[in-house]
Design an enzyme around this catalytic site. Structure first.
Site, PDB file in Angstrom:
ATOM      1  N   SER A 172      -7.705   3.943   9.666  1.00 17.01           N
ATOM      2  CA  SER A 172      -8.464   4.017   8.416  1.00 17.01           C
ATOM      3  C   SER A 172      -7.755   3.216   7.312  1.00 17.01           C
ATOM      4  O   SER A 172      -8.358   2.354   6.652  1.00 17.01           O
ATOM      5  CB  SER A 172      -8.607   5.487   8.012  1.00 17.01           C
ATOM      6  OG  SER A 172      -9.011   5.630   6.675  1.00 17.01           O
ATOM      7  N   LYS A 226      -8.718  -1.072   5.864  1.00 14.77           N
ATOM      8  CA  LYS A 226      -9.002  -1.473   4.484  1.00 14.77           C
ATOM      9  C   LYS A 226      -8.051  -2.584   4.035  1.00 14.77           C
ATOM     10  O   LYS A 226      -8.446  -3.521   3.349  1.00 14.77           O
ATOM     11  CB  LYS A 226      -8.902  -0.263   3.554  1.00 14.77           C
ATOM     12  CG  LYS A 226     -10.103   0.675   3.721  1.00 14.77           C
ATOM     13  CD  LYS A 226      -9.943   1.982   2.963  1.00 14.77           C
ATOM     14  CE  LYS A 226      -9.176   2.979   3.770  1.00 14.77           C
ATOM     15  NZ  LYS A 226      -9.328   4.379   3.387  1.00 14.77           N
ATOM     16  N   HIS A 247       0.845  -1.195   0.000  1.00 15.20           N
ATOM     17  CA  HIS A 247       0.000   0.000   0.000  1.00 15.20           C
ATOM     18  C   HIS A 247       0.875   1.237   0.000  1.00 15.20           C
ATOM     19  O   HIS A 247       1.835   1.329   0.764  1.00 15.20           O
ATOM     20  CB  HIS A 247      -0.901   0.012   1.234  1.00 15.20           C
ATOM     21  CG  HIS A 247      -1.744   1.252   1.312  1.00 15.20           C
ATOM     22  ND1 HIS A 247      -2.885   1.415   0.561  1.00 15.20           N
ATOM     23  CD2 HIS A 247      -1.593   2.401   2.013  1.00 15.20           C
ATOM     24  CE1 HIS A 247      -3.408   2.603   0.817  1.00 15.20           C
ATOM     25  NE2 HIS A 247      -2.650   3.226   1.687  1.00 15.20           N
ATOM     26  N   ASP A 268     -15.370   2.929   7.988  1.00 15.73           N
ATOM     27  CA  ASP A 268     -14.352   3.897   7.574  1.00 15.73           C
ATOM     28  C   ASP A 268     -14.948   4.931   6.622  1.00 15.73           C
ATOM     29  O   ASP A 268     -14.622   6.112   6.696  1.00 15.73           O
ATOM     30  CB  ASP A 268     -13.168   3.177   6.920  1.00 15.73           C
ATOM     31  CG  ASP A 268     -12.155   4.178   6.379  1.00 15.73           C
ATOM     32  OD1 ASP A 268     -11.615   4.951   7.185  1.00 15.73           O
ATOM     33  OD2 ASP A 268     -11.937   4.213   5.158  1.00 15.73           O
ATOM     34  N   ARG A 287     -14.959  13.039   9.369  1.00 14.80           N
ATOM     35  CA  ARG A 287     -13.676  13.679   9.686  1.00 14.80           C
ATOM     36  C   ARG A 287     -13.388  14.832   8.732  1.00 14.80           C
ATOM     37  O   ARG A 287     -12.856  15.867   9.123  1.00 14.80           O
ATOM     38  CB  ARG A 287     -12.541  12.638   9.620  1.00 14.80           C
ATOM     39  CG  ARG A 287     -12.572  11.643  10.768  1.00 14.80           C
ATOM     40  CD  ARG A 287     -11.692  10.439  10.460  1.00 14.80           C
ATOM     41  NE  ARG A 287     -10.311  10.815  10.194  1.00 14.80           N
ATOM     42  CZ  ARG A 287      -9.470  10.109   9.463  1.00 14.80           C
ATOM     43  NH1 ARG A 287      -9.847   8.959   8.923  1.00 14.80           N
ATOM     44  NH2 ARG A 287      -8.246  10.522   9.263  1.00 14.80           N
TER      45      ARG A 287
HETATM   46  N1  URA Z   1      -6.161   7.801   3.537  1.00 10.24           N
HETATM   47  C1  URA Z   1      -7.075   7.014   4.140  1.00 10.24           C
HETATM   48  O1  URA Z   1      -7.471   5.998   3.586  1.00 10.24           O
HETATM   49  N2  URA Z   1      -7.537   7.357   5.340  1.00 10.24           N
HETATM   50  C2  URA Z   1      -7.140   8.470   5.979  1.00 10.24           C
HETATM   51  O2  URA Z   1      -7.600   8.727   7.077  1.00 10.24           O
HETATM   52  C3  URA Z   1      -6.197   9.281   5.349  1.00 10.24           C
HETATM   53  C4  URA Z   1      -5.713   8.924   4.126  1.00 10.24           C
END
Ligand code: URA
Ligand code: CA
Length: 433
Positions: free
Chosen positions: A183, A187, A82, A161, A168
């Protein structure tokens, strides 16, 4: 359990229990807690932070809030990579087939997303016929057979999320290490990999502009991954200038093809070897990083990496001829050079500004529904540290029309040339295990 008490506890600086975190995530996902209470909790987290344990509970609760991908039918250790995102980051396109060429299974779930260029799927779709609308079963069969496949992200991955991120975004609580780290990791964990290699970028084009911030985020994500039983490590890499030379969808496919032939830009190749070596060791196809690197380098020159890319494209409907004849890929009607106004050394190419210029050409999406022009973008002919003569081309703009004065001005503003000697920036700043 009452949300009020959870907010009060966090407000006063006490760590939340696993039960409290699971309660809040599950109830919020089910629309049983109002946004205003969750906003208050997020702000409390922003100021009071979370312990390592709380971060792991939060990540797991979010990962379990929707679909989780079961990759257990794929043999071997599944390693995912990632990147926290940058400009012209072509690494996934190179790493997926490269690492697969050594037998490491790459089961990649990817998105389109907003940004300066499209996501990995958009880029791949510039190969005529290539598609990622395949069933989960077909996806798993392809990874078992070819070691690499890419599928579009499931609609119901980490719904907690999605809701939290939206909240947020409008409550000034995006920029919180425990919230960003959970977050991203939720994923990755829901996507099913056994091991995760993180490429955390730092510099002008990165989410974390300062090196210290990038390190703190990397450490937070590595800690979460290891606590929840996924072997995780992070590389901190430079994103002050764009990575490689190409920024654009079809242009980055061409760059990936050159790199898989062993003829790619130096920085992109080096970062792929660094990340790739970690993936190969985690995937148990080499005992040491040195051995992994040697094997990867070998496959870049003996044709195995590029053959793997061809098989991968063909298996998902893509025209593999694009690999030998890039004219099969979408071509922009205009190729315009940007001449240097002075002689000297290139001392700065501000990554996010170059990204904005690519977006102005139509390479990326401003909103979820924007159309992308896969053919357009920018190819840098010089990078930081290179010398240049007045009138020589700094970069080539691939455009759909010739009326691009605003793009040219943006690019001139984002590139600095000095009379002093300047070195290329460091590419790899740190590794966190
Ligand atoms: N990318 C994400 O997936 N989540 C965040 O909180 C910030 C950047
Ligand atoms: Ca690139």
């Amino acid at each position: 359990m009452r949300m009020y008490d959870i907010i009060e506890k966090k407000r006063d600086g006490h760590p939340l229990t696993e039960e409290e975190i699971v309660f809040f995530i599950n109830q919020y996902t089910a629309d049983k807690i109002p946004d205003y209470q969750v906003s208050a909790l997020l702000m409390a987290v922003y100021f009071q932070d979370m312990t390592a344990g709380e971060r792991a509970y939060l990540t797991t609760a979010m990962a379990e809030s929707g679909d989780q991908i079961d990759l257990s039918a794929i043999s071997g250790t599944k390693v995912d990579k990632h990147s926290t995102g940058g400009v012209g980051d072509t690494t996934t396109l190179v790493l997926a087939p490269l690492v697969a060429s050594l037998g490491v299974p790459v089961a990649k779930m990817s998105g389109r997303g907003l940004g300066h260029t499209g996501g990995t799927i958009d880029k791949l779709e510039s190969v005529p016929g290539f598609h990622t609308e395949i069933t989960n079963e077909a996806f798993i069969d392809l990874v078992n057979k070819n070691k690499v496949a890419v599928i579009g992200q499931s609609g119901n991955l980490t719904p907690a999320d999605k809701k939290l991120y939206g909240l947020r975004d409008v409550t000034a609580t995006v920029n919180s290490i425990p919230l960003i780290a959970s977050s991203i990791m939720s994923k990755k964990i829901a996507s099913g990999a056994d091991a995760i290699v993180l490429d955390v970028k730092t510099g002008a084009g990165a989410f974390m502009k300062e090196l210290e911030e990038a390190k703190i985020l990397a450490e937070a994500m590595v800690s979460i991954g290891n606590q929840v039983g996924r072997k995780t490590m992070a590389v901190i890499s430079d994103m002050s200038q764009p990575l490689g030379n190409a920024i654009g969808n079809a242009l980055e496919i061409k760059e990936a093809i050159a790199t898989l032939h062993g003829e790619g830009p130096e920085d992109l190749t080096e970062l792929c070897l660094t990340l790739g070596s970690q993936m190969v060791v985690l995937g148990e196809k080499a005992a040491t990083l040195e051995e992994a690197r040697d094997k990867l380098k070998e496959n870049l020159t003996n044709g195995k990496a590029i053959d793997q890319f061809k098989r991968f494209l063909k298996a998902q409907g893509g025209d593999e001829a694009a690999v030998d004849d890039p004219s099969v890929l979408p071509q922009a009607p205009y190729q315009l050079e940007l001449p240097a106004k002075t002689s000297g050394t290139v001392s700065n190419i501000v990554a996010d500004d170059v990204g904005t210029a690519a977006m102005m050409l139509g390479a990326g999406r401003a909103t979820k529904d924007s159309e992308i022009d896969l053919s357009v973008g920018i190819v840098l002919n010089k990078k930081v540290g290179d010398s240049i003569e007045e009138g020589e081309s700094l970069l080539t703009i691939h455009a759909s029309n010739e009326e691009i004065e605003d793009v040219k001005n943006k690019l001139y503003e984002s590139i600095e040339i000095t009379g002093e000697p300047t070195k290329a920036p460091k590419l790899i700043y740190d590794m966190i295990t």
